[in-house]
Write a protein that holds these residues in place. Sequence first.
Motif, PDB file in Angstrom:
ATOM      1  N   GLY A  85      55.412 -44.990  75.593  1.00 50.23           N
ATOM      2  CA  GLY A  85      56.170 -45.712  74.657  1.00 50.23           C
ATOM      3  C   GLY A  85      57.478 -45.030  74.341  1.00 50.23           C
ATOM      4  N   PHE A  86      58.231 -45.754  73.613  1.00 47.62           N
ATOM      5  CA  PHE A  86      59.557 -45.274  73.223  1.00 47.62           C
ATOM      6  C   PHE A  86      59.625 -44.906  71.747  1.00 47.62           C
ATOM      7  N   PHE A  87      58.555 -45.113  70.988  1.00 50.77           N
ATOM      8  CA  PHE A  87      58.592 -44.895  69.548  1.00 50.77           C
ATOM      9  C   PHE A  87      58.886 -43.436  69.195  1.00 50.77           C
ATOM     10  N   VAL A  88      58.152 -42.510  69.780  1.00 57.71           N
ATOM     11  CA  VAL A  88      58.310 -41.092  69.432  1.00 57.71           C
ATOM     12  C   VAL A  88      59.701 -40.579  69.806  1.00 57.71           C
ATOM     13  N   PRO A  89      60.183 -40.817  71.024  1.00 56.99           N
ATOM     14  CA  PRO A  89      61.546 -40.354  71.333  1.00 56.99           C
ATOM     15  C   PRO A  89      62.600 -41.002  70.436  1.00 56.99           C
ATOM     16  N   ALA A  90      62.420 -42.267  70.105  1.00 60.73           N
ATOM     17  CA  ALA A  90      63.387 -42.953  69.239  1.00 60.73           C
ATOM     18  C   ALA A  90      63.396 -42.336  67.842  1.00 60.73           C
ATOM     19  N   VAL A  91      62.225 -42.035  67.312  1.00 59.74           N
ATOM     20  CA  VAL A  91      62.138 -41.415  65.990  1.00 59.74           C
ATOM     21  C   VAL A  91      62.759 -40.023  66.011  1.00 59.74           C
ATOM     22  N   MET A  92      62.513 -39.270  67.061  1.00 56.64           N
ATOM     23  CA  MET A  92      63.100 -37.938  67.168  1.00 56.64           C
ATOM     24  C   MET A  92      64.632 -38.024  67.196  1.00 56.64           C
ATOM     25  N   VAL A  93      65.172 -38.978  67.932  1.00 58.18           N
ATOM     26  CA  VAL A  93      66.626 -39.145  68.005  1.00 58.18           C
ATOM     27  C   VAL A  93      67.184 -39.538  66.645  1.00 58.18           C
ATOM     28  N   VAL A  94      66.526 -40.474  65.968  1.00 54.62           N
ATOM     29  CA  VAL A  94      66.993 -40.911  64.642  1.00 54.62           C
ATOM     30  C   VAL A  94      66.958 -39.745  63.656  1.00 54.62           C
ATOM     31  N   ALA A  95      65.879 -38.973  63.673  1.00 57.46           N
ATOM     32  CA  ALA A  95      65.757 -37.829  62.767  1.00 57.46           C
ATOM     33  C   ALA A  95      66.841 -36.789  63.055  1.00 57.46           C
ATOM     34  N   PHE A  96      67.076 -36.515  64.322  1.00 59.14           N
ATOM     35  CA  PHE A  96      68.094 -35.543  64.717  1.00 59.14           C
ATOM     36  C   PHE A  96      69.491 -36.013  64.317  1.00 59.14           C
ATOM     37  N   VAL A  97      69.779 -37.276  64.590  1.00 61.39           N
ATOM     38  CA  VAL A  97      71.097 -37.826  64.244  1.00 61.39           C
ATOM     39  C   VAL A  97      71.304 -37.794  62.730  1.00 61.39           C
ATOM     40  N   ALA A  98      70.274 -38.148  61.973  1.00 65.91           N
ATOM     41  CA  ALA A  98      70.386 -38.124  60.511  1.00 65.91           C
ATOM     42  C   ALA A  98      70.694 -36.708  60.014  1.00 65.91           C
ATOM     43  N   ALA A  99      70.012 -35.716  60.576  1.00 65.11           N
ATOM     44  CA  ALA A  99      70.255 -34.327  60.172  1.00 65.11           C
ATOM     45  C   ALA A  99      71.665 -33.889  60.545  1.00 65.11           C
ATOM     46  N   VAL A 100      72.110 -34.230  61.728  1.00 68.16           N
ATOM     47  CA  VAL A 100      73.451 -33.841  62.177  1.00 68.16           C
ATOM     48  C   VAL A 100      74.530 -34.509  61.321  1.00 68.16           C
ATOM     49  N   VAL A 101      74.311 -35.770  60.980  1.00 66.57           N
ATOM     50  CA  VAL A 101      75.287 -36.473  60.133  1.00 66.57           C
ATOM     51  C   VAL A 101      75.430 -35.765  58.789  1.00 66.57           C
ATOM     52  N   TRP A 102      74.317 -35.340  58.202  1.00 69.87           N
ATOM     53  CA  TRP A 102      74.387 -34.634  56.918  1.00 69.87           C
ATOM     54  C   TRP A 102      75.030 -33.259  57.078  1.00 69.87           C
ATOM     55  N   LEU A 103      74.797 -32.601  58.201  1.00 65.92           N
ATOM     56  CA  LEU A 103      75.473 -31.320  58.442  1.00 65.92           C
ATOM     57  C   LEU A 103      76.983 -31.514  58.543  1.00 65.92           C
ATOM     58  N   ILE A 104      77.389 -32.552  59.260  1.00 65.84           N
ATOM     59  CA  ILE A 104      78.817 -32.851  59.404  1.00 65.84           C
ATOM     60  C   ILE A 104      79.421 -33.221  58.051  1.00 65.84           C
ATOM     61  N   ALA A 105      78.614 -33.895  57.211  1.00 68.13           N
ATOM     62  CA  ALA A 105      79.096 -34.299  55.885  1.00 68.13           C
ATOM     63  C   ALA A 105      79.239 -33.115  54.932  1.00 68.13           C
ATOM     64  N   GLY A 106      78.802 -31.933  55.367  1.00 63.14           N
ATOM     65  CA  GLY A 106      79.019 -30.751  54.552  1.00 63.14           C
ATOM     66  C   GLY A 106      77.794 -30.224  53.831  1.00 63.14           C
ATOM     67  N   LYS A 107      76.661 -30.836  54.049  1.00 59.70           N
ATOM     68  CA  LYS A 107      75.433 -30.336  53.413  1.00 59.70           C
ATOM     69  C   LYS A 107      74.944 -29.102  54.164  1.00 59.70           C
ATOM     70  N   ASP A 108      74.141 -28.292  53.482  1.00 62.50           N
ATOM     71  CA  ASP A 108      73.634 -27.077  54.119  1.00 62.50           C
ATOM     72  C   ASP A 108      72.455 -27.392  55.047  1.00 62.50           C
ATOM     73  N   PHE A 109      72.069 -26.390  55.832  1.00 63.86           N
ATOM     74  CA  PHE A 109      71.009 -26.564  56.824  1.00 63.86           C
ATOM     75  C   PHE A 109      69.680 -26.938  56.179  1.00 63.86           C
ATOM     76  N   SER A 110      69.392 -26.378  55.014  1.00 67.21           N
ATOM     77  CA  SER A 110      68.140 -26.673  54.322  1.00 67.21           C
ATOM     78  C   SER A 110      68.036 -28.157  53.989  1.00 67.21           C
ATOM     79  N   PHE A 111      69.124 -28.744  53.514  1.00 69.03           N
ATOM     80  CA  PHE A 111      69.133 -30.161  53.192  1.00 69.03           C
ATOM     81  C   PHE A 111      68.944 -31.000  54.453  1.00 69.03           C
ATOM     82  N   ALA A 112      69.669 -30.647  55.515  1.00 70.99           N
ATOM     83  CA  ALA A 112      69.560 -31.393  56.771  1.00 70.99           C
ATOM     84  C   ALA A 112      68.154 -31.304  57.350  1.00 70.99           C
TER      85      ALA A 112
END
Length: 80
Positions: free
Chosen positions: A1-28
Amino acid sequence: GFFVPAVMVVAFVAAVVWLIAGKDFSFALRIFVSVLVIACITFINHPTLYFPHGTSHNAIPFPNNNTSIASLNPSNLQVL
């Protein structure tokens, strides 16, 4: 299936977006884990809706064979 890889990508992208937005690593990291936890709960609960009703395979024991998850009244449900 594609569910697990898709969730991993979404989670990673969400964390990276918050890092780019200036939040610290703990928040991301918390955002990354939150996406995974919510997706896992959704993934685990989703198949329980398709078990045959009235069998021993139900995820939730029902008082009779005519009750289904879809027919439960939310006002009668209790959260533990």
